[in-house]
Write an enzyme that holds these catalytic residues in place. Structure first.
Site, mmCIF file in Angstrom:
data_model
loop_
_atom_site.group_PDB
_atom_site.id
_atom_site.type_symbol
_atom_site.label_atom_id
_atom_site.label_comp_id
_atom_site.label_asym_id
_atom_site.label_seq_id
_atom_site.Cartn_x
_atom_site.Cartn_y
_atom_site.Cartn_z
ATOM 1 N N GLU A 95 0.851 -1.196 0.000
ATOM 2 C CA GLU A 95 0.000 0.000 0.000
ATOM 3 C C GLU A 95 0.893 1.254 0.000
ATOM 4 O O GLU A 95 1.922 1.299 0.666
ATOM 5 C CB GLU A 95 -0.870 -0.013 1.267
ATOM 6 C CG GLU A 95 -1.839 1.156 1.357
ATOM 7 C CD GLU A 95 -2.725 1.100 2.609
ATOM 8 O OE1 GLU A 95 -2.299 0.527 3.630
ATOM 9 O OE2 GLU A 95 -3.845 1.644 2.547
ATOM 10 N N LYS A 132 -9.566 2.115 -2.786
ATOM 11 C CA LYS A 132 -9.882 1.571 -1.451
ATOM 12 C C LYS A 132 -11.315 1.929 -1.085
ATOM 13 O O LYS A 132 -11.698 3.103 -1.110
ATOM 14 C CB LYS A 132 -8.892 2.154 -0.443
ATOM 15 C CG LYS A 132 -8.944 1.552 0.941
ATOM 16 C CD LYS A 132 -7.812 2.178 1.781
ATOM 17 C CE LYS A 132 -7.593 1.511 3.096
ATOM 18 N NZ LYS A 132 -6.418 2.077 3.782
ATOM 19 N N CYS A 176 -5.756 -2.979 2.287
ATOM 20 C CA CYS A 176 -5.563 -2.881 3.739
ATOM 21 C C CYS A 176 -6.861 -2.992 4.544
ATOM 22 O O CYS A 176 -7.391 -4.079 4.697
ATOM 23 C CB CYS A 176 -4.793 -1.613 4.063
ATOM 24 S SG CYS A 176 -3.889 -1.785 5.628
HETATM 25 O O1 LIG Z 1 -7.181 -2.238 9.882
HETATM 26 C C1 LIG Z 1 -6.116 -1.940 10.424
HETATM 27 O O2 LIG Z 1 -5.878 -2.240 11.581
HETATM 28 C C2 LIG Z 1 -5.074 -1.176 9.690
HETATM 29 C C3 LIG Z 1 -5.572 -0.633 8.393
HETATM 30 C C4 LIG Z 1 -4.617 0.231 7.699
HETATM 31 O O3 LIG Z 1 -3.517 0.458 8.145
HETATM 32 C C5 LIG Z 1 -4.985 0.793 6.404
HETATM 33 O O4 LIG Z 1 -6.122 0.644 5.966
HETATM 34 O O5 LIG Z 1 -4.114 1.387 5.782
#
Ligand SMILES: O=C(O)CCC(=O)C(=O)O
Length: 300
Positions: A51, A124, A165
């Protein structure tokens, strides 16, 4: 009754590039490029980047690093290295600037085939807005907007679903992908030192087990001098829910052989897809609130 449907698929070697990034965009692109070539040299057919691989991870950085996909040095690099390496490249994500509205930014994954053609994009869908008191507060929606569609990528190895993510916390994405015939879900991600040890591996194993598909998540390497400390531990989980490849927090490439036969095999022995009862899950897509009697009622 729902049958297990898998798009025509064949074995492939997957590589997750756990990239050590920096605040220097050009240096990030150069390093990503050389790591993709290295993965291809080791026989990878499908390569994943983390990411926000071209930028530090933080809402204050996104506006400065964002690019329109139509004139993007990051997209140009990804396209050319996919072609040079002859791989499908799931190019992590970059902060994307909307083509028409300069104030609108997204966290966007771009996917390239071995000829360098961009074959998919995914914005996203679920923005990372959390507040764990005393530990971590991150409000991605301060600068980003959410995407509004699901993405399933046709490759010569089979169909592959993607999320970015925080998207992994929403089981529906993987479930829909599995029902559309995807053999794997790939998630570029950057968990942190609070939620990483709690949930990173568990979420991947849960998505894989529930959907009897491969799941992989590709993180940046950890940099304790950066403002955001990534968990690392890029991981591949098989359709039984077992970890088949992983690593620690340092810069590395994780490889795994993906065999669609494994998907068919677990789906034959534990035939969830023939046993689902969609006739009784009718309200799963309704937004409910809990009323004063503790009952879930449809939100008006
Ligand atoms: O869901 C999480 O604990 C981390 C998510 C995250 O870091 C993101 O979405 O970039």
């Amino acid at each position: 009754m729902t049958q297990s449907v898998l798009s025509p698929a064949s074995k492939f070697k997957l590589a997750l590039i756990q990239l050590g990034g920096s605040a220097n965009k050009q240096a990030n692109l150069t390093k990503a490029r050389s790591q993709v070539l290295e993965a291809a040299k080791q026989g990878a057919n499908v390569v994943v980047l983390p990411e926000c691989f071209n930028s530090p991870y933080g809402t204050n950085f996104f506006p400065e690093y964002a690019e329109k996909l139509s004139s993007s040095p990051s997209v140009d690099m990804l396209s050319s290295v996919a072609k040079e390496a002859g791989v499908y490249l799931f190019g992590g994500s970059i902060p994307e600037r909307d083509e028409k509205d300069d104030d609108k930014l997204y966290n966007t994954l771009t996917v390239f085939d071995p000829s360098g053609k961009m074959i998919a994009t995914h914005r996203k869908v679920h923005l990372f807005d959390i507040d764990v008191p005393g530990k971590i507060r991150f409000i991605e929606s301060e600068t980003l907007s959410a995407g509004d569609s699901l993405t399933h990528v046709d490759t010569k190895y089979g169909k592959i679903g993607v999320g970015i993510c925080y998207d992994i916390r929403f089981p529906e994405l993987a479930m829909v992908a599995a029902r559309k015939g995807c053999v794997a879900m790939l998630y570029p991600g950057a968990f942190n030192l609070t939620t990483g040890p709690m949930h990173w591996e568990l979420l991947q194993r849960a998505r894989a087990m529930d959907n009897q598909m491969y799941v992989a998540a590709c993180s940046p390497a950890r940099d304790m001098t950066a403002t955001y400390h990534a968990w690392g531990h890029s991981t591949v989980v098989d359709p039984k829910g077992m970890v088949v490849a992983t690593c620690d927090e340092k810069e590395t490439i994780v490889y795994a052989d993906i065999d669609p036969e494994e998907v068919q095999s677990i789906r034959s022995s534990i035939p969830l897809y023939d046993q689902r009862r969609f006739d009784i899950y009718g309200d799963v897509a309704e937004t409910v609130v809990i009323d004063e009697n503790g009952n879930g009622v449809k939100k008006q």
